[in-house]
Design an enzyme around this catalytic site. Structure first.
Site, short mmCIF file in Angstrom:
data_model
loop_
_atom_site.label_atom_id
_atom_site.label_comp_id
_atom_site.label_asym_id
_atom_site.label_seq_id
_atom_site.Cartn_x
_atom_site.Cartn_y
_atom_site.Cartn_z
N SER A 79 -43.85 39.98 -56.45
CA SER A 79 -42.98 40.25 -57.45
C SER A 79 -41.53 40.80 -56.96
O SER A 79 -40.46 40.86 -57.71
CB SER A 79 -43.48 41.47 -58.41
OG SER A 79 -43.58 42.62 -57.72
N SER A 103 -46.78 41.95 -53.14
CA SER A 103 -45.56 41.67 -53.81
C SER A 103 -44.44 41.70 -52.83
O SER A 103 -43.31 41.61 -52.88
CB SER A 103 -45.29 42.45 -54.87
OG SER A 103 -46.17 42.33 -55.97
#
Length: 439
Positions: A79, A103
């Site tokens: 992310s 992430s």
């Protein structure tokens, strides 16, 4: 500064205080120049779930005859794709990021930079917006392993405001265990035992990414490192367990965004009972949360229901325990968080090495309305984390470093994983690996 988590529900939220990691960097002389895009609340692997739109991978091969503007649009990973892209584009020297299941390491691999996820509890989480509290870690992205270490040394302090922080005595025991590991970075790679887990080469791994990984292993062996095959049999269950645990914790954390205490209020439409609390919650969250966040809230809420709790959440926690036991079994350095017997000094491995991702950066959607990359099934996006989530479940330090280019000309990363508390060892090994030819 505005802290939106790339979500419509926090579009107008301004943080009332700085996180501990920001305070530490500023006290050391760092200059914060801005915030970066990410998947909404950190939920995603390709940085396409954001109210600001997807992050475009800025990688540009030095020999490419095309300008960056006309190159194909590929994902920067998620992310924390905005942080990786900012580093790769030269907009900053280092970038903070959070890692729940990969992430930091996914964007680092896709963008051709270095990304470190520290041991869980080593870097303070005070001031970090929670996704999954038992998994979230604050880490660092930079162009070199030396820059990552420079920032990590500043952040590696105990913070009594963080209830998940590892206490000084635990950190000291971990440091003493590393010193007994019979490998000294000053000796280079000689005496270093590197484990290659066989389960980290799944069917989903594209063969075009293996050449840089093989080349790195060959270079390591030629310089004195021992390459040792190992098995982590619980790895094949890790991805499923991760999504159950992280979604369950996310469903609990997202409950605070109700339009009353936190989050932008959305008034129920005319004809609706506006005084009814459930209506306020429902319309606020339906408008404020994106599709991926809603999906994970529903999954997590179901996993915590009475009918599903034993079959899903508790089973996932049992798998997590097995994954951790697999790592403890192969590392020569004992895990000081548990009373596990240590291996003989000449047994086990110091670190593990494996591909960071199953492929190079995927292509971005052609239109703003598409949320899937390269017309892949939605489930395929979840598989991107398959090689990164085991270290997250076990809370271990892991660093992705560039290993060269795949056959399509895009960066390939390899991950160095160490025992809990062996962050400095992971950084030292990663720095040595980054100096090898082709990296």
């Amino acid at each position: 500064m505005p802290t939106t988590c790339s979500s419509a529900i926090l579009r107008n939220f301004v943080s009332p205080f700085d996180a501990t990691v920001v305070q530490l960097l500023q006290a050391a002389g760092a200059q914060v120049v801005g915030k970066s895009n990410c998947d909404e609340f950190g939920m995603g692997s390709l940085n396409t779930y954001s109210i600001y739109g997807p992050v475009v991978n800025p990688y540009q091969a030095p020999t490419s005859p095309e300008s960056w503007a006309v190159r194909e649009r590929r994902s920067a990973g998620g992310s924390s794709g905005g942080s990786a892209a900012a580093v790769a584009a030269g907009m900053c020297d280092i970038a903070l990021a959070t890692d729940t299941g990969g992430s930091i390491r996914l964007p680092a691999s896709y963008c051709g930079v270095v990304g470190l996820k520290p041991s869980y509890g080593i870097v303070s989480r005070w001031g970090v917006v929670s996704y999954a509290d038992s998994l979230d870690c604050v880490g660092v992205l930079a162009r070199t392993a030396q820059d990552v270490k420079k920032a990590f040394d500043v952040l590696n302090v105990y913070d009594d405001k963080d209830p998940t922080a590892s206490r000084p005595d635990v950190r000291r025991r971990a440091s003493e265990a590393v010193q007994k590991s019979h490998w000294n970075a000053e000796d280079g790679l000689t005496g270093l035992r590197i484990g290659v887990p066989q389960e980290y080469f799944p069917a989903e791994l594209l063969q075009s990414t293996l050449t840089p990984v093989r080349r790195m292993l060959e270079n390591l062996a030629s310089r004195g490192a021992a390459i040792i095959p190992v098995s982590l049999p619980s790895t094949r269950f890790a991805l499923s367990a991760y999504y159950v645990i992280s979604s369950a914790e996310a469903s609990s954390n997202m409950a605070r965004y109700d339009g009353i205490q936190f989050g932008s209020y959305v008034e129920p439409p005319a004809g609706t009972n506006k005084a009814k609390t459930s209506n306020v919650y429902a319309y606020t969250r339906a408008a404020g949360f994106g599709p991926e966040v809603q999906r994970r809230i529903l999954l997590g809420t179901y996993a915590l229901t009475a009918d599903a709790f034993d079959n899903y959440f508790l089973q996932a926690q049992r798998v997590r325990k097995l994954v951790r036991a697999d790592f403890n079994r192969v590392f020569s350095v004992p895990n000081v968080l548990f009373s596990t017997p240590s291996l003989p000094s000449d047994a086990g491995v110091h670190v593990l090495l494996h591909p960071s991702t199953i492929r190079t950066a995927p292509r971005l959607p052609l239109t703003a309305n598409q949320t899937r990359c390269n017309n892949e099934d939605t489930l395929d996006a979840y598989v991107q984390d398959v090689l990164t989530v085991p270290a997250s479940l076990a809370g271990l330090p892991a660093m992705s470093i560039p290993a060269g280019l795949g056959e399509d000309g895009w960066p390939v990363g390899v991950s160095i994983v160490g025992q809990w508390g062996c962050d400095d060892m992971v950084l030292e090994v990663g720095s040595l690996c980054a100096q090898l030819p082709g990296c």
